[in-house]
Enzyme design. Structure first.
Site, short mmCIF file in Angstrom:
data_model
loop_
_atom_site.label_atom_id
_atom_site.label_comp_id
_atom_site.label_asym_id
_atom_site.label_seq_id
_atom_site.Cartn_x
_atom_site.Cartn_y
_atom_site.Cartn_z
N GLU A 1 27.60 41.38 35.87
CA GLU A 1 27.15 42.92 35.57
C GLU A 1 27.76 43.41 34.52
OE1 GLU A 1 27.08 45.48 39.32
OE2 GLU A 1 25.64 47.16 37.74
N ARG B 1 37.19 34.80 46.27
CA ARG B 1 36.92 35.38 45.45
C ARG B 1 38.59 34.97 45.19
NH1 ARG B 1 34.18 39.65 44.78
NH2 ARG B 1 35.65 40.81 42.78
N LYS C 1 36.38 46.61 39.46
CA LYS C 1 36.30 47.36 38.28
C LYS C 1 36.28 48.57 38.20
CE LYS C 1 32.96 44.45 37.27
NZ LYS C 1 31.39 44.24 37.56
P1 ATP Z 1 33.17 44.17 41.35
O1 ATP Z 1 33.34 44.20 42.86
O2 ATP Z 1 34.79 44.41 40.62
O3 ATP Z 1 32.70 45.03 40.74
P2 ATP Z 1 32.18 41.84 40.84
O4 ATP Z 1 32.06 40.81 41.27
O5 ATP Z 1 31.18 42.74 41.17
O6 ATP Z 1 33.25 42.87 40.43
P3 ATP Z 1 30.48 40.92 38.66
O7 ATP Z 1 30.11 41.20 37.31
O8 ATP Z 1 29.81 41.05 39.68
O9 ATP Z 1 31.75 41.75 39.51
O10 ATP Z 1 30.36 39.54 38.61
C1 ATP Z 1 30.67 38.41 38.39
C2 ATP Z 1 30.51 37.49 38.82
O11 ATP Z 1 31.91 36.55 38.73
C3 ATP Z 1 29.62 37.42 40.03
O12 ATP Z 1 29.58 35.97 40.17
C4 ATP Z 1 31.21 37.41 41.05
O13 ATP Z 1 30.97 36.83 41.81
C5 ATP Z 1 32.63 36.50 39.92
N1 ATP Z 1 33.70 37.36 40.51
C6 ATP Z 1 33.96 38.46 40.43
N2 ATP Z 1 35.09 38.86 40.97
C7 ATP Z 1 35.71 37.53 41.46
C8 ATP Z 1 37.23 37.42 41.54
N3 ATP Z 1 37.99 37.57 41.98
N4 ATP Z 1 36.86 36.07 41.71
C9 ATP Z 1 36.53 34.76 41.39
N5 ATP Z 1 35.50 35.48 41.11
C10 ATP Z 1 34.73 36.66 40.60
MG MG Z 2 28.80 42.04 41.32
#
Ligand code: ATP
Ligand code: MG
Length: 568
Positions: free
Chosen positions: A39, A265, A275
């Protein structure tokens, strides 16, 4: 729990095993199609790197494709700046989406059509309960939910209301579109989940065209299916959403049906990756921006001097698993060290200069030592290092009254200059105001130019140095961990109180060997005995700035072992 995952991978991970099985079973016309779906509401971090390496890596290994999809279905907080950052960082990590850059927001019309189709099938309805009521009606893990009084509206009424929601006739929060699944399902996600909500918010791409936006659980499976994704890899927190993912897809027919697979993750100690919290650190000015070298963002790591190869090796070494764990940040730093050890040119720089005068070296005389840039890799070439009567050495390489273990320069003692002569200290001067040593006087032995004494006498240490006249000034920024504790978010309190007050130290009076005059941003070096350094983006030829990427050894491990303070 901190796991040591340094062991070399010997077998395939469970995701690749699933893909192998699917291929063996002849699924998906033998294709493998993945996607990385961020996102655009923040800069990507090392956790995203894990997902990027996994998705793009699998596509490469199986001769498949990996789409870069901006999962931009929540207008709040999304922006083009983040889209650009994501594109730049995926590219920098070494991956290529070709012509497969997609935006979920490009599917809004189609998603809306799917929603109307669900209504026509009697599988979705407009619900007038307030958000609080919806929550109360949902029940709990131990109690079933209660059906909404609006659940049995006619298809016509639902279509009419949904179209009017789209036209903007109703205020935010007054109505939602919900899937009609099962209010008593043991899986809470299946208790008539919300599919669309009213949000009168400007969207960075669709502008003000829409005032209803699809929920992730609706948009995501459909986006995957529209793109022909075969394996939709996401993190573990979506495991309970998988039945809903499948339910949404089951309502329509597809040639290729994506399969959701969850993995753990990445969590790293001594930092934060949410984020929301990264945004807070940036907005409050705790760090200097998204690319602050102390952040776990990819742009911060790049600025600090981490290489894409090191980050990819790290992601490879930690592997993918099905249970959550925390990785020690020292493992990441080790990968960086290993990579830079092979690539970085060795040079000399003095961070905290102390003047040394060689009494028996003629004033005005200069000689040049021709020194290799790398101990093993000859292809990195040689440079000339000038030597003259006045030098700078590190302040802490001299002690007036050295303890037994200190083998470097001290009154009466001899040391070797890296690439140069033996020098012996004959005198020193203190600054009367500060009491600090301000100047050291030495004599050199002209017979030791080779680095060895013809009579075979030994010295206890070799120290680095620069010629005062020939050296150039520079600023060096030393970084340490941003937080003092392994998990700053552990107690839900104010995580800012765990900030390391010494996470950045700026040294403005450094002296560098003259070969560094032509260094430009992103060039990486080993400053002998001090660590690996990278030219900062702010660096100018007349005002060089270096970031310390990583020390030569894990200085924190030493703290843990001996309870000592770290050497800087
Ligand atoms: P946040 O929860 O901090 O907002 P998010 O996971 O919602 O982060 P996205 O932009 O939706 O952030 O993530 C994009 C992709 O990266 C998703 O497929 C998510 O699963 C993966 N991702 C995000 N954080 C991690 C992590 N710490 N380890 C592995 N994959 C991750
Ligand atoms: Mg997300």
């Amino acid at each position: 729990m901190v796991e040591d995952k340094t062991a070399k991978k010997t077998s395939k991970d469970f995701i690749r095993e699933i893909i192998d099985e699917d291929l063996a079973a002849g699924k998906n016309e033998g294709r493998v199609a993945t996607r990385f779906p961020p996102e655009p509401n923040g800069y990507p971090h090392i956790g995203h790197a894990k997902s990027i390496c996994l998705n793009f890596g699998i596509a490469q290994e199986y001769g498949g494709t990996c789409n870069l999809r901006m999962d931009d279905t929540d207008p709040e907080g999304e922006s083009m700046e983040y889209v650009e950052a994501l594109k730049r960082d995926v590219k920098w990590l070494g991956f290529d989406w070709g012509d497969r850059l997609f935006f979920a927001s490009d599917y809004y019309d189609k998603l809306y059509e799917f929603a109307e189709e669900l209504i026509r099938q009697g599988k979705a309805y407009v619900c007038d309960l307030s958000p609080e009521e919806i929550k109360a009606y949902r029940g709990t893990l131990t109690e079933p939910g209660k059906e909404s009084p609006y659940r049995n509206r006619s298809v016509e009424e639902n279509l009419d209301l949904f179209r009017r929601m789209k036209k903007g006739e109703f205020p935010e929060g007054s109505r939602v579109l919900r899937a009609k699944i099962d209010m008593s399902s043991p899986n809470m996600n299946l208790r008539d989940p919300v599919l669309y909500r009213i949000k009168k918010t400007h969207h960075y791409r669709t502008q003000d065209k829409w005032c209803i936006y699809p929920m992730y659980d609706f948009a995501h499976p459909l986006s995957d299916a529209l793109e022909g994704i075969t394996h939709s890899i996401c993190t573990l927190e979506f495991e309970n959403n998988r039945p809903l993912y499948d339910w949404v897809l089951d309502q329509f027919s597809w040639k290729i049906r994506p399969r959701q697979i969850e993995f753990a993750r990445l969590n790293l100690n001594y930092t934060v990756m949410s984020k929301r919290i990264l945004i807070e650190l940036v907005e409050k000015g705790v760090v200097k921006g998204w690319d602050d070298p102390r952040l776990p963002t990819i742009s911060g790591m790049r600025r600090r001097g981490y290489t894409p190869e090191a980050i990819r090796t790290f992601c490879d070494r930690i592997g993918v698993a099905k249970n959550d764990s925390t990785i020690d940040v020292a493992l990441l730093e080790d990968c960086v060290r290993d990579d830079l050890n092979q690539k970085a040119r060795r040079v000399m720089a003095v961070l905290r200069p102390l003047k040394v005068i060689i009494d028996n070296y003629p004033e005005g005389q200069t000689e040049e030592f021709v020194c290799p840039y790398h101990p093993k890799d000859e292809s990195l070439g040689m440079r000339k290092v000038p030597f003259s009567r006045v030098l700078y050495i590190e302040k802490d390489d001299f002690m007036v009254d050295p303890p037994p273990k200190f083998l470097r320069l001290a009154p009466g003692r001899e040391v070797r200059l890296r690439w140069g002569y033996f020098i012996r200290c004959v005198d020193w001067k203190k600054d009367p105001q500060t009491g600090e040593v301000s100047e050291v006087r030495c004599v050199y032995d002209p017979e030791t130019k080779s680095g060895f004494a013809p009579d075979g006498r030994k010295v206890g240490a070799t120290i680095h140095w620069v010629s005062a006249f020939h050296s150039i000034p520079g600023e060096v920024r030393l970084y340490d961990r941003l937080f003092l504790v392994p998990d700053p978010l552990a107690d839900d309190g104010d995580f800012l109180r765990y900030l390391n007050p010494n996470s950045l130290e700026v040294l403005k009076e450094c002296r560098l060997e003259p070969s560094l005059a032509t260094a430009s941003p992103q060039d990486r070096f080993q400053f002998e005995r001090l660590g690996y350094f990278c030219v900062d983006d702010d660096s100018r030829p007349d005002q060089l700035v270096f970031n310390r990427t990583v020390t030569l050894r894990d200085t924190w491990a030493k703290v843990k072992e001996k309870g000592e303070t770290k050497d800087k």
